[in-house]
Design an enzyme around this catalytic site. Structure first.
Site, PDB file in Angstrom:
ATOM      1  N   ARG A  57       0.821  -1.216   0.000  1.00 30.89           N
ATOM      2  CA  ARG A  57       0.000   0.000   0.000  1.00 30.89           C
ATOM      3  C   ARG A  57       0.859   1.271   0.000  1.00 30.89           C
ATOM      4  O   ARG A  57       0.616   2.184  -0.788  1.00 30.89           O
ATOM      5  CB  ARG A  57      -0.918  -0.023   1.215  1.00 30.89           C
ATOM      6  CG  ARG A  57      -2.194   0.703   1.044  1.00 30.89           C
ATOM      7  CD  ARG A  57      -3.260   0.141   1.965  1.00 30.89           C
ATOM      8  NE  ARG A  57      -2.657  -0.431   3.158  1.00 30.89           N
ATOM      9  CZ  ARG A  57      -2.341   0.253   4.247  1.00 30.89           C
ATOM     10  NH1 ARG A  57      -2.540   1.533   4.271  1.00 30.89           N
ATOM     11  NH2 ARG A  57      -1.804  -0.342   5.289  1.00 30.89           N
ATOM     12  N   THR A  58       1.851   1.308   0.860  1.00 30.40           N
ATOM     13  CA  THR A  58       2.697   2.512   0.929  1.00 30.40           C
ATOM     14  C   THR A  58       3.469   2.691  -0.376  1.00 30.40           C
ATOM     15  O   THR A  58       3.589   3.797  -0.907  1.00 30.40           O
ATOM     16  CB  THR A  58       3.678   2.406   2.110  1.00 30.40           C
ATOM     17  OG1 THR A  58       2.928   2.192   3.300  1.00 30.40           O
ATOM     18  CG2 THR A  58       4.500   3.667   2.272  1.00 30.40           C
ATOM     19  N   LYS A  80      23.087  -9.230  -1.541  1.00 36.24           N
ATOM     20  CA  LYS A  80      24.507  -9.545  -1.746  1.00 36.24           C
ATOM     21  C   LYS A  80      25.369  -8.964  -0.640  1.00 36.24           C
ATOM     22  O   LYS A  80      26.594  -9.070  -0.678  1.00 36.24           O
ATOM     23  CB  LYS A  80      24.972  -8.981  -3.094  1.00 36.24           C
ATOM     24  CG  LYS A  80      24.245  -9.587  -4.282  1.00 36.24           C
ATOM     25  CD  LYS A  80      24.626  -8.830  -5.557  1.00 36.24           C
ATOM     26  CE  LYS A  80      23.748  -9.272  -6.711  1.00 36.24           C
ATOM     27  NZ  LYS A  80      23.824  -8.331  -7.832  1.00 36.24           N
ATOM     28  N   ARG A  99      11.743   2.090   2.540  1.00 34.33           N
ATOM     29  CA  ARG A  99      11.139   1.295   3.607  1.00 34.33           C
ATOM     30  C   ARG A  99      12.177   0.256   4.018  1.00 34.33           C
ATOM     31  O   ARG A  99      12.792  -0.374   3.150  1.00 34.33           O
ATOM     32  CB  ARG A  99       9.896   0.579   3.064  1.00 34.33           C
ATOM     33  CG  ARG A  99       9.238  -0.345   4.056  1.00 34.33           C
ATOM     34  CD  ARG A  99       8.137   0.393   4.739  1.00 34.33           C
ATOM     35  NE  ARG A  99       7.205  -0.452   5.417  1.00 34.33           N
ATOM     36  CZ  ARG A  99       5.975  -0.054   5.720  1.00 34.33           C
ATOM     37  NH1 ARG A  99       5.564   1.138   5.339  1.00 34.33           N
ATOM     38  NH2 ARG A  99       5.170  -0.815   6.388  1.00 34.33           N
ATOM     39  N   HIS A 133       7.061   6.446  10.757  1.00 38.58           N
ATOM     40  CA  HIS A 133       6.364   6.321   9.480  1.00 38.58           C
ATOM     41  C   HIS A 133       5.741   7.689   9.193  1.00 38.58           C
ATOM     42  O   HIS A 133       4.525   7.856   9.238  1.00 38.58           O
ATOM     43  CB  HIS A 133       5.294   5.233   9.593  1.00 38.58           C
ATOM     44  CG  HIS A 133       4.715   4.799   8.277  1.00 38.58           C
ATOM     45  ND1 HIS A 133       5.114   5.326   7.069  1.00 38.58           N
ATOM     46  CD2 HIS A 133       3.758   3.889   7.982  1.00 38.58           C
ATOM     47  CE1 HIS A 133       4.427   4.756   6.098  1.00 38.58           C
ATOM     48  NE2 HIS A 133       3.598   3.883   6.626  1.00 38.58           N
TER      49      HIS A 133
END
Lengths: 309, 138
Positions: A51-52, A80, A101, A129
């Site tokens: 959603r974000t 990696k 995120r 957030h």
């Protein structure tokens, strides 16, 4: 270089500027449809958050820009072993702005310290957030016409709910805010949040476990989900998950202009019967989140000297 | 007990008794080649007992470490047998690699090259928080 890592990175005046821009975008979407033509947003999602991520991508597309990025760590160089600092330096060569995120707290700050382009924190673990808080603020502003002089109830998981802590932090800078904290004993607002924010700003607050008893005094009700992922013990989650379920009968005493917000996703804490109630604002909140992200992208690009605004 | 006065170097005085060794470790004085003396439990009219560290070389000292561990200490710089500078300390605004974040969800837990940075958020109560995750230092 201006970034958004914590909601407090922006002053009250800057937040108002974002709200004004978002309102203007809502009124005149075409005027903004090419503002970011030729610009690229990099969505660096080290953990999934559909959603974000989609909200950021929709915001950039609505500004006429493009999006590059990844939606999970496995498909990035992090798999990696690349550091966040190196990723930020590399992406700075490809894009004009980053939305990150990350499951680790503080990762977007590390990115901001190493990137040569603006970084937006799109959620770092249970920490911050800020763009959800931007969505919350625009929703309250559009519903109430102000961000001051109101009683805001926070209900559900106030212990682990980062959106609650951030919104309380943001509202603490406005006049006449009163807070009502509704939660079971085990999920009460942490004492450091009460001390550092509510007491520090002399914000009156009450704590209760009874939602209905305080319903009539609320201007805004911010519901939250009890998050399974925050519990080490499944039994505790199962015992607490249904602590508060908002049903139409519980709104009998509520004000007619109450605004019900929820950061989503919802599980069962708001009955679907509430969705058609004009006081339900949580889906509008999602849409407003996109507009605030558009305003934010514009502001940060402008401050970086990369957009005419 | 006598320790010779130093001609050129640093004297960390008025250390709270018992903190001398901690400062010795945190300042990494064991890595110096010059003479270093730790004098413990010296009689002090002001403190009752105090520790003193004498370093027989004029080296750069991390004042933030001393300010954090023992803000009441003083740092005297000695040249040609005379005190040329006397510094009173206070809690530093920032500590780098002095405190270490123990939050397993903090980015410092997985990125080993990152410096552990703590900032002073409450001077009155001596509270430091991790720059990255804001966890309070123990």
């Amino acid at each position: 270089m201006k970034h958004l890592i914590d909601i407090l990175d922006f002053s009250v005046e800057e937040l108002q500027e974002l709200i004004d821009t978002a309102n203007d975008i809502i009124d005149h979407p075409k005027a903004y449809s090419e503002r970011c033509k030729g610009k690229k947003l990099a969505t660096l999602f080290f953990e999934p958050s559909t959603r974000t991520r989609l909200s950021f991508e929709a915001a950039m597309y609505d500004l006429g820009g493009n999006v590059i990025g990844f939606s999970e760590a496995q498909s990035s160089s992090a798999a990696k072993g690349e550091s966040v600092a190196d990723t930020a330096k590399v992406i700075s060569c490809y894009a004009d702005i980053i939305a990150m995120r990350h499951p680790k707290e503080g990762a977007p700050l590390v990115a901001a310290m190493n990137a040569s382009i603006p970084v937006i924190n799109a959620g770092d673990g249970g920490h911050n957030h800020p763009t959800q808080t931007l969505a919350d603020l625009l929703t309250i502003y559009r519903e109430k016409g102000r961000l001051s002089n109101m009683t805001v109830g926070f209900c559900g998981d106030l212990k682990f709910g980062r959106t609650v802590h951030s919104l309380i932090n943001a509202l603490s800078r406005y006049e006449g805010i009163k807070v009502v904290l509704i939660s079971p004993e085990e999920l009460k607002l942490p004492s450091y949040v009460k001390k550092d924010i509510l007491k520090e700003h002399d914000i009156p607050y009450v704590q209760t476990s009874d939602l209905e008893s305080i319903m009539s005094g609320l201007d805004v009700l911010y519901m939250t989900r009890v998050q399974r992922e925050r519990f080490f013990n499944e039994e505790d989650y199962l015992r607490l998950k249904d602590s508060y379920i908002l049903t139409p009968d519980k709104l009998n005493n509520a004000k007619t202009d109450l605004s019900i917000l929820h950061p989503l996703p919802r599980v069962n804490e708001i009955s679907v019967e509430i969705d058609s109630d004009p006081r339900a604002c949580y889906f509008k909140q999602v849409l407003y989140g996109k507009y605030m992200r558009m305003a934010l992208i514009l502001k940060l690009l402008k401050e970086a000297g990369n957009c005419e605004y | 007990m006598n320790i010779d006065a130093i001609k050129n170097g640093i004297v960390i005085d008025h250390i709270t008794a018992g903190l001398g060794m901690k400062l010795y470790d945190l300042l990494e004085l064991e890595s110096l080649d010059c003479s270093v003396a730790i004098i413990k439990n010296v009689s002090s009219p002001k403190l009752g007992r105090k520790d003193i560290i004498k370093i027989d070389a004029d080296i750069p000292i991390n004042l933030n470490v001393i300010g954090y561990v023992d803000p009441g200490a003083t740092v005297n710089r000695i040249r040609d047998g005379f005190t040329i500078e006397k510094k009173k300390l206070e809690l530093p605004e920032k500590l780098v690699n002095v405190l270490f974040c123990k939050n397993p969800r903090c980015i410092t837990s997985t990125e080993q090259e990152l410096k552990h940075v703590f900032k002073l958020t409450d001077r009155k109560n001596r509270i430091y928080r991790c720059l990255y995750c804001e966890t309070k230092a123990n």
